[in-house]
Design a protein around this motif. Structure first.
Motif, PDB file in Angstrom:
ATOM      1  N   ASP A   1      -3.945  13.827  -0.256  1.00  0.00           N
ATOM      2  CA  ASP A   1      -3.542  13.145  -1.482  1.00  0.00           C
ATOM      3  C   ASP A   1      -2.218  12.388  -1.268  1.00  0.00           C
ATOM      4  N   TYR A   2      -1.303  13.019  -0.555  1.00  0.00           N
ATOM      5  CA  TYR A   2      -0.014  12.369  -0.253  1.00  0.00           C
ATOM      6  C   TYR A   2      -0.233  11.155   0.633  1.00  0.00           C
ATOM      7  N   PHE A   3      -1.107  11.328   1.618  1.00  0.00           N
ATOM      8  CA  PHE A   3      -1.425  10.234   2.540  1.00  0.00           C
ATOM      9  C   PHE A   3      -1.904   9.000   1.761  1.00  0.00           C
ATOM     10  N   THR A   4      -2.876   9.232   0.880  1.00  0.00           N
ATOM     11  CA  THR A   4      -3.473   8.118   0.122  1.00  0.00           C
ATOM     12  C   THR A   4      -2.456   7.478  -0.811  1.00  0.00           C
ATOM     13  N   LYS A   5      -1.708   8.325  -1.517  1.00  0.00           N
ATOM     14  CA  LYS A   5      -0.737   7.785  -2.481  1.00  0.00           C
ATOM     15  C   LYS A   5       0.365   7.012  -1.771  1.00  0.00           C
ATOM     16  N   LYS A   6       0.861   7.569  -0.673  1.00  0.00           N
ATOM     17  CA  LYS A   6       1.948   6.855   0.011  1.00  0.00           C
ATOM     18  C   LYS A   6       1.429   5.572   0.654  1.00  0.00           C
ATOM     19  N   ALA A   7       0.188   5.597   1.151  1.00  0.00           N
ATOM     20  CA  ALA A   7      -0.390   4.369   1.715  1.00  0.00           C
ATOM     21  C   ALA A   7      -0.428   3.281   0.636  1.00  0.00           C
ATOM     22  N   SER A   8      -0.846   3.652  -0.563  1.00  0.00           N
ATOM     23  CA  SER A   8      -0.916   2.688  -1.659  1.00  0.00           C
ATOM     24  C   SER A   8       0.494   2.231  -2.052  1.00  0.00           C
ATOM     25  N   PHE A   9       1.431   3.177  -2.063  1.00  0.00           N
ATOM     26  CA  PHE A   9       2.836   2.886  -2.371  1.00  0.00           C
ATOM     27  C   PHE A   9       3.403   1.859  -1.386  1.00  0.00           C
ATOM     28  N   LEU A  10       3.119   2.067  -0.087  1.00  0.00           N
ATOM     29  CA  LEU A  10       3.627   1.133   0.936  1.00  0.00           C
ATOM     30  C   LEU A  10       2.942  -0.225   0.820  1.00  0.00           C
ATOM     31  N   ALA A  11       1.621  -0.197   0.624  1.00  0.00           N
ATOM     32  CA  ALA A  11       0.865  -1.454   0.499  1.00  0.00           C
ATOM     33  C   ALA A  11       1.428  -2.282  -0.652  1.00  0.00           C
TER      34      ALA A  11
ATOM     35  N   LYS B   1       6.100 -12.419   6.839  1.00  0.00           N
ATOM     36  CA  LYS B   1       5.535 -11.543   5.810  1.00  0.00           C
ATOM     37  C   LYS B   1       5.546 -10.082   6.260  1.00  0.00           C
ATOM     38  N   VAL B   2       5.220  -9.886   7.532  1.00  0.00           N
ATOM     39  CA  VAL B   2       5.171  -8.530   8.080  1.00  0.00           C
ATOM     40  C   VAL B   2       6.594  -7.984   8.258  1.00  0.00           C
ATOM     41  N   GLN B   3       7.501  -8.875   8.693  1.00  0.00           N
ATOM     42  CA  GLN B   3       8.909  -8.490   8.818  1.00  0.00           C
ATOM     43  C   GLN B   3       9.432  -7.982   7.464  1.00  0.00           C
ATOM     44  N   LYS B   4       9.117  -8.736   6.407  1.00  0.00           N
ATOM     45  CA  LYS B   4       9.558  -8.374   5.057  1.00  0.00           C
ATOM     46  C   LYS B   4       8.942  -7.031   4.641  1.00  0.00           C
TER      47      LYS B   4
ATOM     48  N   GLY C   1       1.595  -6.634  -4.280  1.00  0.00           N
ATOM     49  CA  GLY C   1       1.234  -5.753  -5.399  1.00  0.00           C
ATOM     50  C   GLY C   1      -0.236  -5.358  -5.410  1.00  0.00           C
ATOM     51  N   SER C   2      -1.108  -6.362  -5.373  1.00  0.00           N
ATOM     52  CA  SER C   2      -2.533  -6.060  -5.506  1.00  0.00           C
ATOM     53  C   SER C   2      -3.063  -5.241  -4.329  1.00  0.00           C
ATOM     54  N   ALA C   3      -2.342  -5.219  -3.211  1.00  0.00           N
ATOM     55  CA  ALA C   3      -2.783  -4.458  -2.039  1.00  0.00           C
ATOM     56  C   ALA C   3      -2.864  -2.960  -2.323  1.00  0.00           C
ATOM     57  N   CYS C   4      -2.070  -2.485  -3.283  1.00  0.00           N
ATOM     58  CA  CYS C   4      -2.085  -1.044  -3.567  1.00  0.00           C
ATOM     59  C   CYS C   4      -3.408  -0.623  -4.201  1.00  0.00           C
ATOM     60  N   ARG C   5      -4.208  -1.607  -4.645  1.00  0.00           N
ATOM     61  CA  ARG C   5      -5.526  -1.294  -5.215  1.00  0.00           C
ATOM     62  C   ARG C   5      -6.626  -1.381  -4.163  1.00  0.00           C
TER      63      ARG C   5
ATOM     64  N   SER D   1      -5.767 -12.953   1.840  1.00  0.00           N
ATOM     65  CA  SER D   1      -5.909 -11.823   2.749  1.00  0.00           C
ATOM     66  C   SER D   1      -4.731 -10.875   2.595  1.00  0.00           C
ATOM     67  N   SER D   2      -3.819 -11.164   1.631  1.00  0.00           N
ATOM     68  CA  SER D   2      -2.630 -10.312   1.552  1.00  0.00           C
ATOM     69  C   SER D   2      -2.987  -8.910   1.061  1.00  0.00           C
ATOM     70  N   ALA D   3      -3.931  -8.785   0.129  1.00  0.00           N
ATOM     71  CA  ALA D   3      -4.285  -7.449  -0.377  1.00  0.00           C
ATOM     72  C   ALA D   3      -4.908  -6.614   0.734  1.00  0.00           C
ATOM     73  N   SER D   4      -5.958  -7.147   1.374  1.00  0.00           N
ATOM     74  CA  SER D   4      -6.631  -6.381   2.425  1.00  0.00           C
ATOM     75  C   SER D   4      -5.716  -6.209   3.641  1.00  0.00           C
ATOM     76  N   GLY D   5      -4.944  -7.238   3.967  1.00  0.00           N
ATOM     77  CA  GLY D   5      -4.076  -7.192   5.140  1.00  0.00           C
ATOM     78  C   GLY D   5      -2.968  -6.159   4.999  1.00  0.00           C
ATOM     79  N   MET D   6      -2.285  -6.178   3.863  1.00  0.00           N
ATOM     80  CA  MET D   6      -1.194  -5.227   3.657  1.00  0.00           C
ATOM     81  C   MET D   6      -1.742  -3.794   3.527  1.00  0.00           C
ATOM     82  N   ALA D   7      -2.923  -3.663   2.931  1.00  0.00           N
ATOM     83  CA  ALA D   7      -3.519  -2.330   2.795  1.00  0.00           C
ATOM     84  C   ALA D   7      -3.892  -1.771   4.171  1.00  0.00           C
ATOM     85  N   ALA D   8      -4.481  -2.613   5.022  1.00  0.00           N
ATOM     86  CA  ALA D   8      -4.875  -2.140   6.358  1.00  0.00           C
ATOM     87  C   ALA D   8      -3.641  -1.763   7.184  1.00  0.00           C
ATOM     88  N   LEU D   9      -2.568  -2.551   7.041  1.00  0.00           N
ATOM     89  CA  LEU D   9      -1.341  -2.248   7.783  1.00  0.00           C
ATOM     90  C   LEU D   9      -0.713  -0.943   7.266  1.00  0.00           C
TER      91      LEU D   9
END
Ligand code: DP6
Length: 363
Positions: free
Chosen positions: A153-163, A91-94, A168-172, A127-135
């Motif tokens: 603002d860029y930091f937060t938006k890109k973090a959500s974009f990556l999550a 999952k992390v590799q992907k 999908g739900s991790a971006c929230r 744990s995929s939402a919280s896990g991907m968001a934390a990563l």
């Protein structure tokens, strides 16, 4: 409007070479959708906009240790609660492969990722939402070390974009108490690429809103969310459903501002049942609710009719029930849960949570 290309990292050679090694720890919470994301297009683009409450206690804590290496390429070790965990690696590799076009620097480091959840591993809580968001927060912390002038603002938006590229739900699960993901015509700044904090005032009624998660079934789900999303492609009701999500989000936006709990309850419960109705009418069809899920729902309805208390439920892609209610009714509702609902949970187990505000930098 922000495009995916705006999130491509551009190296500034002098600085980029200066970050040799280091370590960050971030926590990110789970979230519970009120208007559900169910169905997506390529590249994790949602078929409809969704809205969620960010949780507070159910979260993942992730430490990212990084050190610069000679050869280029993705390289990482994955630990869960301090022990190597091979099952989590694909999952992390992907995730790394998907974010690589936007974060080319990750190929220059070896990572050790150590992650723990505050909720029990086999609780049926994804744990995929919280896990991907934390990563994603950790990766962005590294990017900010490479580009210290980065705007928040860029930091937060890109973090959500990556999550989002992880799940999908991790971006929230990045920032804000009430988060909207997916373009909606009445919500300024809404985007399919990342979640945003609701850009309107939330009524006092929903401050500190409570969510008690009743753990009906802690086992592994028979059908993953990813498979469920896919089944929306040839679903006979998909276009109506996607339209309805837009309408429900408009209504919920109003309700969250006016504090009309009756309307809130009707919308939230209808969304939960619609999500499961979509599963039951997919081909192949499937049911994730269990007999105890229905028993709990019936009891919540009876309790609400008898007491007139504004208690309602929502469901995620599983058998567990989230019981939502205002903070000032906490004592009465918790009594009801202890005395009447806990017997339908596995080992009478439930988790008391409430609205929270997103990811946190730990060290
Ligand atoms: C029912 O975010 O887990 O919880 O993008 O494939 O990782 P992927 O799916 P995921 O789906 C969550 C579905 C849901 C509804 C919601 O959270 O909006």
């Amino acid at each position: 409007m922000i495009h995916a290309n705006d999130f491509v990292f551009e190296a500034k050679s002098t600085l980029s070479n200066s970050v040799q090694q280091g370590k960050f720890t971030w926590s990110a919470p789970s979230n519970i959708a009120l208007v559900k994301y169910w169905g997506k297009r390529a590249h994790q683009i949602p078929a409809n906009p969704s809205l969620s409450f960010t949780l507070s206690h159910c979260k993942t804590l992730t430490t990212l240790v990084f050190s610069k290496k000679e050869a280029k390429g993705l390289s990482f070790d994955l630990l869960f609660e301090g022990q190597p965990k091979e099952e989590f690696k694909p999952k992390v590799q992907k995730f790394f492969e998907r974010i690589l076009p936007y974060c080319s620097y990750i190929e220059a480091y070896h990572f050790t990722i150590d992650t723990t959840n505050t909720f029990p591993h086999s609780s049926g809580i994804a744990s995929s939402a919280s896990g991907m968001a934390a990563l994603a927060m950790n990766v962005m912390a590294l990017e900010r070390a490479l580009h210290p002038e980065m705007a928040n603002d860029y930091f937060t938006k890109k973090a959500s974009f990556l999550a989002r590229l992880g799940s999908g739900s991790a971006c929230r699960s990045i920032a804000g108490e009430v988060v909207i993901w997916g373009v909606h015509e009445e919500i300024e700044g809404s985007s399919d690429l990342y979640g945003i904090e609701a850009p309107f005032a939330i009524h006092q009624q929903f401050k500190n809103y409570q969510d008690v998660i009743l753990l009906v079934d802690k086992g592994e789900k028979q059908v993953s969310s990813t498979v469920g999303h896919d089944l929306m492609h040839d679903h006979p009701f998909s276009s109506e459903r996607f339209q309805q999500a837009h309408q429900n989000l408009s209504k919920l936006k109003k309700t969250l501002q006016t504090g009309d709990v009756k309307e809130f309850i009707a919308l939230v419960e209808s969304e939960a049942l619609t999500l499961h109705a979509m599963m039951m009418t997919s081909l192949p069809y499937f049911i994730l609710m269990k007999p105890n899920t229905l028993k709990i729902i019936e009891r919540i309805w009876a309790f609400r009719a008898k007491t007139q208390l504004p208690v309602c439920f929502t469901l995620d892609a599983g058998a567990n029930v989230h019981v939502l209610f205002p903070e000032n009714e906490k004592e009465k509702v918790l009594n009801f849960i202890r005395e009447d609902l806990s017997k339908f949970c596995q080992n009478e187990h439930f988790i008391e949570d409430k609205i929270g505000s997103g990811a946190l930098f730990i060290e």
